[in-house]
Design a protein around this motif. Structure first.
Motif, PDB file in Angstrom:
ATOM      1  N   GLY A  60       1.905  12.137  24.081  1.00  0.00           N
ATOM      2  CA  GLY A  60       1.051  13.265  23.639  1.00  0.00           C
ATOM      3  C   GLY A  60       0.570  13.193  22.266  1.00  0.00           C
ATOM      4  N   LEU A  61       0.213  14.349  21.742  1.00  0.00           N
ATOM      5  CA  LEU A  61      -0.506  14.271  20.305  1.00  0.00           C
ATOM      6  C   LEU A  61       0.798  14.511  19.280  1.00  0.00           C
ATOM      7  N   GLU A  62       1.625  15.207  19.561  1.00  0.00           N
ATOM      8  CA  GLU A  62       2.718  15.571  18.658  1.00  0.00           C
ATOM      9  C   GLU A  62       3.473  14.475  18.336  1.00  0.00           C
ATOM     10  N   PRO A  63       4.105  13.797  19.370  1.00  0.00           N
ATOM     11  CA  PRO A  63       4.674  12.409  19.033  1.00  0.00           C
ATOM     12  C   PRO A  63       3.817  11.201  18.324  1.00  0.00           C
ATOM     13  N   LEU A  64       2.505  11.541  18.490  1.00  0.00           N
ATOM     14  CA  LEU A  64       1.713  10.483  17.970  1.00  0.00           C
ATOM     15  C   LEU A  64       1.563  10.622  16.477  1.00  0.00           C
ATOM     16  N   GLU A  65       1.649  11.834  16.062  1.00  0.00           N
ATOM     17  CA  GLU A  65       1.807  12.189  14.790  1.00  0.00           C
ATOM     18  C   GLU A  65       2.567  11.350  13.849  1.00  0.00           C
ATOM     19  N   ALA A  66       3.864  11.160  14.436  1.00  0.00           N
ATOM     20  CA  ALA A  66       5.057  10.335  13.825  1.00  0.00           C
ATOM     21  C   ALA A  66       4.600   8.985  14.061  1.00  0.00           C
ATOM     22  N   LEU A 110       1.398   7.921  13.998  1.00  0.00           N
ATOM     23  CA  LEU A 110       0.471   7.448  12.655  1.00  0.00           C
ATOM     24  C   LEU A 110       1.020   7.396  11.439  1.00  0.00           C
ATOM     25  N   ARG A 111       2.190   8.088  11.029  1.00  0.00           N
ATOM     26  CA  ARG A 111       2.767   8.039   9.662  1.00  0.00           C
ATOM     27  C   ARG A 111       3.341   6.632   9.499  1.00  0.00           C
ATOM     28  N   GLU A 112       4.046   6.418  10.779  1.00  0.00           N
ATOM     29  CA  GLU A 112       4.505   4.948  10.596  1.00  0.00           C
ATOM     30  C   GLU A 112       3.440   3.902  10.561  1.00  0.00           C
ATOM     31  N   TRP A 113       2.107   4.132  11.284  1.00  0.00           N
ATOM     32  CA  TRP A 113       1.105   3.212  10.908  1.00  0.00           C
ATOM     33  C   TRP A 113       0.471   3.256   9.857  1.00  0.00           C
ATOM     34  N   GLY A 114       0.388   4.521   8.908  1.00  0.00           N
ATOM     35  CA  GLY A 114       0.104   4.430   7.587  1.00  0.00           C
ATOM     36  C   GLY A 114       0.968   3.634   6.796  1.00  0.00           C
ATOM     37  N   ALA A 115       2.156   3.790   6.845  1.00  0.00           N
ATOM     38  CA  ALA A 115       3.295   3.014   6.057  1.00  0.00           C
ATOM     39  C   ALA A 115       3.182   1.622   6.421  1.00  0.00           C
ATOM     40  N   ARG A 116       2.716   1.118   7.557  1.00  0.00           N
ATOM     41  CA  ARG A 116       2.848  -0.414   7.762  1.00  0.00           C
ATOM     42  C   ARG A 116       1.437  -0.789   6.870  1.00  0.00           C
ATOM     43  N   LEU A 117       0.458  -0.123   6.969  1.00  0.00           N
ATOM     44  CA  LEU A 117      -0.738  -0.473   6.103  1.00  0.00           C
ATOM     45  C   LEU A 117      -0.478  -0.498   4.601  1.00  0.00           C
ATOM     46  N   SER A 118       0.310   0.333   4.341  1.00  0.00           N
ATOM     47  CA  SER A 118       0.716   0.403   2.895  1.00  0.00           C
ATOM     48  C   SER A 118       1.645  -0.839   2.270  1.00  0.00           C
ATOM     49  N   ALA A 119       2.100  -0.977   3.336  1.00  0.00           N
ATOM     50  CA  ALA A 119       2.951  -2.234   3.029  1.00  0.00           C
ATOM     51  C   ALA A 119       2.279  -3.397   3.188  1.00  0.00           C
ATOM     52  N   ARG A 120       1.228  -3.608   4.045  1.00  0.00           N
ATOM     53  CA  ARG A 120       0.667  -4.591   4.115  1.00  0.00           C
ATOM     54  C   ARG A 120      -0.406  -4.890   2.965  1.00  0.00           C
ATOM     55  N   GLY A 121      -0.878  -3.718   2.373  1.00  0.00           N
ATOM     56  CA  GLY A 121      -1.621  -3.828   1.091  1.00  0.00           C
ATOM     57  C   GLY A 121      -0.763  -4.296  -0.188  1.00  0.00           C
ATOM     58  N   ARG A 122       0.419  -3.859  -0.088  1.00  0.00           N
ATOM     59  CA  ARG A 122       1.363  -4.275  -1.182  1.00  0.00           C
ATOM     60  C   ARG A 122       1.753  -5.516  -0.941  1.00  0.00           C
ATOM     61  N   ALA A 123       1.883  -6.316   0.175  1.00  0.00           N
ATOM     62  CA  ALA A 123       2.134  -7.474   0.330  1.00  0.00           C
ATOM     63  C   ALA A 123       0.988  -8.527  -0.061  1.00  0.00           C
TER      64      ALA A 123
END
Length: 245
Positions: A200-206, A208-221
């Motif tokens: 569902g959408l509510e679990p997806l929000e979490a 998406l936050r993890e997805w965003g964190a992975r993208l940020s980590a990738r950018g830093r890497a």
């Protein structure tokens, strides 16, 4: 006669391997793959490496987290062949992919924000005409989305009509928002699949936050990898053969 700064220091495969917790075979494999410059050889045929090889290995291992093993290896092969512009092009492609992934994430987040509750509660199940009317689209559009895997209505066993359950209505509304954002059906399908997997959408929000964190980590890497590659390219420039005396 000429001299080369590479030969100022001799290192064994195990010396390079120990720094990173690798096996000596891994170091040899990296050399054979072109990730490291070709090693020197002793009169007995043993490999000898230098501080330049050590810098190459550090650069490669720094590039992997941000660019992936395959692209990092291609970047290093290009650098070792003197094709620096090709290496930079590969890096640019990785950055472009990261930017595209960020835009996709932003589109999904925007679509979720726009999925406001309807003024009147929707019935638990809807036929195609009612759902199309609620979304302001044609029934043919919903049938097209079904063929693309965006919605998966069941069929009424008596009439054969499409019946959209609550999850189908949710998926259709999300698809509608993403289409309005300019996304293609083939881009939307994997996102809808993530919603289903998340439950569902509510679990997806979490998620998406993890997805965003992975993208940020990738950018830093990628920044770390760029620093490692820059250090290696500078070492290569210093290791160029000097003019003959």
């Amino acid at each position: 006669m000429g001299r080369n700064l590479q030969t100022a220091e001799r290192l064994r495969p195990v010396d390079l391997a120990r720094e990173h917790g690798l096996s000596t075979q891994a170091v040899r494999n990296y050399e054979e793959a072109g990730v490291l410059p070709a090693a020197g050889r002793t009169p007995h045929g043993y490999r000898t490496y230098t501080s330049l090889h050590a810098a190459a290995l550090r650069a490669f291992l720094a590039l992997v987290p941000g660019h992936g093993h395959r692209t990092a290896a291609s970047i290093m092969r290009a650098a070792n062949q003197g094709a620096v512009d090709e290496a930079f092009h590969l890096i640019d492609e990785s950055h472009a992919q990261l930017l595209d992934d960020r835009r996709t994430l932003q589109a999904v987040e925007s679509a979720l924000r726009d999925l406001e509750p309807t003024a009147a509660p929707e019935p638990g199940e809807m036929f195609i005409g009612l759902l199309a009317e609620a979304l302001g689209i044609r029934p043919a559009t919903l049938r097209k989305w079904e063929r693309a895997g965006l919605v998966r209505p069941r069929r009424d066993p008596l009439t054969g009509y499409r019946v959209y359950g609550e999850a189908d209505v949710r998926d259709a509304r999300l698809a509608h928002q993403l289409r309005r954002g300019g996304y293609l059906l083939e881009q939307i399908a994997p996102l809808i699949a993530q919603v289903r997997t998340a439950g569902g959408l509510e679990p997806l929000e979490a998620a998406l936050r993890e997805w965003g964190a992975r993208l940020s980590a990738r950018g830093r890497a990628m920044l770390t990898g760029a620093a490692g590659l820059d250090a290696y390219l500078r070492a290569r420039a210093r290791a160029e053969p000097l003019p003959a005396d």
